[in-house]
Enzyme design. Structure first.
Site, PDB file in Angstrom:
ATOM      1  N   GLU A 376      20.457  -6.438 -20.613  1.00  0.00           N
ATOM      2  CA  GLU A 376      19.265  -6.514 -21.722  1.00  0.00           C
ATOM      3  C   GLU A 376      18.435  -6.967 -21.021  1.00  0.00           C
ATOM      4  O   GLU A 376      18.367  -7.980 -20.318  1.00  0.00           O
ATOM      5  CB  GLU A 376      19.493  -7.559 -22.864  1.00  0.00           C
ATOM      6  CG  GLU A 376      20.249  -7.245 -24.035  1.00  0.00           C
ATOM      7  CD  GLU A 376      20.609  -8.089 -25.195  1.00  0.00           C
ATOM      8  OE1 GLU A 376      19.578  -8.745 -25.538  1.00  0.00           O
ATOM      9  OE2 GLU A 376      21.742  -8.013 -25.804  1.00  0.00           O
TER      10      GLU A 376
HETATM   11  C1  BG6 Z   1      19.552 -10.939 -27.351  1.00  0.00           C
HETATM   12  C2  BG6 Z   1      20.171 -10.247 -28.207  1.00  0.00           C
HETATM   13  O1  BG6 Z   1      19.336 -12.379 -27.827  1.00  0.00           O
HETATM   14  O2  BG6 Z   1      18.013 -10.857 -27.545  1.00  0.00           O
HETATM   15  C3  BG6 Z   1      19.675  -9.230 -28.953  1.00  0.00           C
HETATM   16  O3  BG6 Z   1      21.410 -10.195 -27.538  1.00  0.00           O
HETATM   17  C4  BG6 Z   1      18.238  -9.454 -29.551  1.00  0.00           C
HETATM   18  O4  BG6 Z   1      20.453  -8.717 -30.176  1.00  0.00           O
HETATM   19  C5  BG6 Z   1      17.320  -9.639 -28.298  1.00  0.00           C
HETATM   20  O5  BG6 Z   1      17.667  -8.634 -30.540  1.00  0.00           O
HETATM   21  C6  BG6 Z   1      15.926  -9.716 -28.487  1.00  0.00           C
HETATM   22  O6  BG6 Z   1      15.587 -10.933 -29.191  1.00  0.00           O
HETATM   23  P1  BG6 Z   1      14.841 -10.589 -30.525  1.00  0.00           P
HETATM   24  O7  BG6 Z   1      14.868 -11.994 -31.324  1.00  0.00           O
HETATM   25  O8  BG6 Z   1      13.301 -10.407 -30.085  1.00  0.00           O
HETATM   26  O9  BG6 Z   1      15.362  -9.413 -31.232  1.00  0.00           O
END
Ligand code: BG6
Length: 478
Positions: A376
């Site tokens: 991510e």
């Molecule tokens: C991470 C998670 O914390 O960040 C995701 O694994 C999450 O599920 C992503 O969506 C981004 O965070 P947000 O709050 O901007 O959706």
């Protein structure tokens, strides 16, 4: 530095999580999950966790972006971008609607068979998280989530069920998503709830409970890894942490030591997953604070036998800490600590620090010598369509380009072994922390608004065409 591109077989792709895009919350025999009882919030307005589903409340994950029905169209768009892999999760309550069921739900299993077949048809490798911020709600109500050791058994059974079923379709797995969020944000209720199905009781010592619950999850993770490797020795099973490296505010030795102590809260999670044992500093914290963590002798064997093959992590930002905070501005509540004067922030107060990604890759690789996988990274922003209905998201391209450049330096200059890169929310989806739609990360725009209105139509943003070129050139054209 000359851009030589990325290593052969580098896994370019995108990442999502079941509850943030699937919808179909009560279809195909699915049970209620923790994500189904969380209302929409906003920046600075926390999501509410309701006691069951309450008529008239807005639960954005119920429909999400309706991937449950539209996945073929979406996978075709991923294929058009040239994805080599696609990271998603399995909704545990699709497979075991109550978590403690004797038999799995065949319709749920079939859904993921169909999804994985669709991906494989285009040569896209599925990368699968077992529990990404959701567990069956029944396990919360009747067992207290991972407070209970019985939930370890249920998780292991769930893991074995899906490992057996998809052993010839999925090679890359992760056990718990961002398992460390619950430690970094003890006072924010959604983290313990989504990481482990726990709601804290009035007056209980949250930190002690957190260590206990996390211990149970470590054991669950290790048992799953061990079982998975027996089912298919070619599986690559990783952990997944949110990695926010902490810089000392200054070269004041006290600031340095403060950052070291804060980093222990991060390393704790990786040390146990990767080395299979508790680090000395954690034992000292327990001793100092008088925490009594229940650990069975067999747990220690399980932890050793279930260490991970690779480290999956998210990287969105770095953070800063300072021994004496009285004379500096505080950072955003979720981001924590103090503001970094050298770094700009997104509209949601998340610091933007591409160099921090190279730093993160270095310190993890130096410490563990294990392959790393950035599962991510991305830029949550408000996208506005122009009069032609197009989204010109140069800011997102810029964010991703700068992070990819740093990844490349980590590989080329520092010799880090990096398996792949799956930017978060490759298609717009429901934000985890706020439940909003307007915090968008995607290469693909989804016509849906915070209030639930919209046609759900998909369209390509500028970043879609840019990322397609990045993948085609294996990272040479940025
Ligand atoms: C991470 C998670 O914390 O960040 C995701 O694994 C999450 O599920 C992503 O969506 C981004 O965070 P947000 O709050 O901007 O959706």
């Amino acid at each position: 530095m000359i851009n030589k591109g990325f290593p052969e077989g580098f896994l370019w792709g995108g990442a999502v999580a079941a509850h943030q895009l699937e919808g179909g919350w009560n279809e195909g025999g699915k049970g209620v999950s923790t994500a189904d009882v969380m209302t929409a919030g906003a920046h600075g307005v926390p999501r509410e966790i309701t006691d069951g589903i309450i008529e008239g409340k807005n639960y954005p994950n119920h429909e999400a972006i309706d991937f449950y029905h539209k996945y073929k169209e979406d996978v075709a768009l991923f294929a058009e971008m040239g994805f080599k892999c696609f990271r998603t999760s399995i909704g545990w309550s699709r497979i075991f609607p109550n978590g403690d069921d004797e038999q799995p739900n065949e319709a749920g299993l079939q859904f993921y068979d169909d999804l994985f077949d669709e991906l494989l048809k285009y040569g896209i490798e599925p990368v699968i998280t077992l529990s990404h911020f959701e567990i069956p709600y029944n396990l919360v109500k009747n067992y207290g989530g991972f407070r209970s050791r019985k939930v370890i058994d249920f998780f292991e059974k769930f893991a074995i069920t899906v490992f057996e079923r998809y052993k010839n379709k999925v090679k890359y797995w992760m056990t718990f998503n961002e398992i460390n969020n619950q430690a970094s944000n003890l006072d924010v209720d959604i983290f313990a709830f989504t990481c482990s199905g726990v709601t804290y009781k009035d007056g209980e010592n949250r930190e002690e409970t957190m260590y206990q619950v996390v211990h149970n999850e470590f054991v669950a993770s290790a048992r799953a890894v061990r079982a998975g490797k027996k089912i298919n020795p070619n599986f690559e099973i990783g952990c997944m942490v949110s990695f926010v490296p902490i810089y000392p505010y200054s070269c004041n030795p006290d600031d340095m030591m403060k950052s070291v102590e804060e980093m222990h809260k991060r390393w704790h999670f990786l040390d146990v997953h990767v080395r299979g044992e508790y680090p000395a500093y954690t034992k000292k914290i327990w001793e100092r604070k008088g925490f009594n963590i229940h650990i069975e002798p067999q747990d220690l064997i399980d932890l050793k036998e279930g260490t991970v093959d690779y480290i999956g992590f998210s990287y969105y930002m770095s953070s800063v800490d300072k021994a004496d905070k009285s004379d500096v501005e505080s950072g955003d509540k979720l981001v924590g600590s103090v503001k970094n004067p050298y770094i700009k922030e997104s509209d949601w107060g998340w610091p933007i620090d591409p160099v921090g990604l190279r730093y993160a890759l270095n310190i993890m690789y130096e410490r563990y010598n294990k392959p790393l996988f950035i599962v991510e990274n991305g830029f949550g922003a408000i996208d506005v369509k122009d009069e032609k209905g197009e989204v010109h998201d140069g800011y997102r391209i810029d964010y991703l380009r700068r992070h990819i450049e740093e990844m490349q330096k980590a590989i080329e200059i520092d010799g880090v072994e990096l398996l792949g890169y799956t930017p978060w929310g490759c298609i717009d989806l429901v934000s985890f922390t706020t439940g909003e739609m307007k915090k968008r990360y995607g290469f693909i725009y989804v016509d849906k608004n915070n209030d639930g209105s919209g046609t759900l139509e998909r369209s390509r943003k500028d970043s879609f065409y840019w990322y397609k070129k990045v993948i085609e050139s294996n990272g040479k054209e940025l």
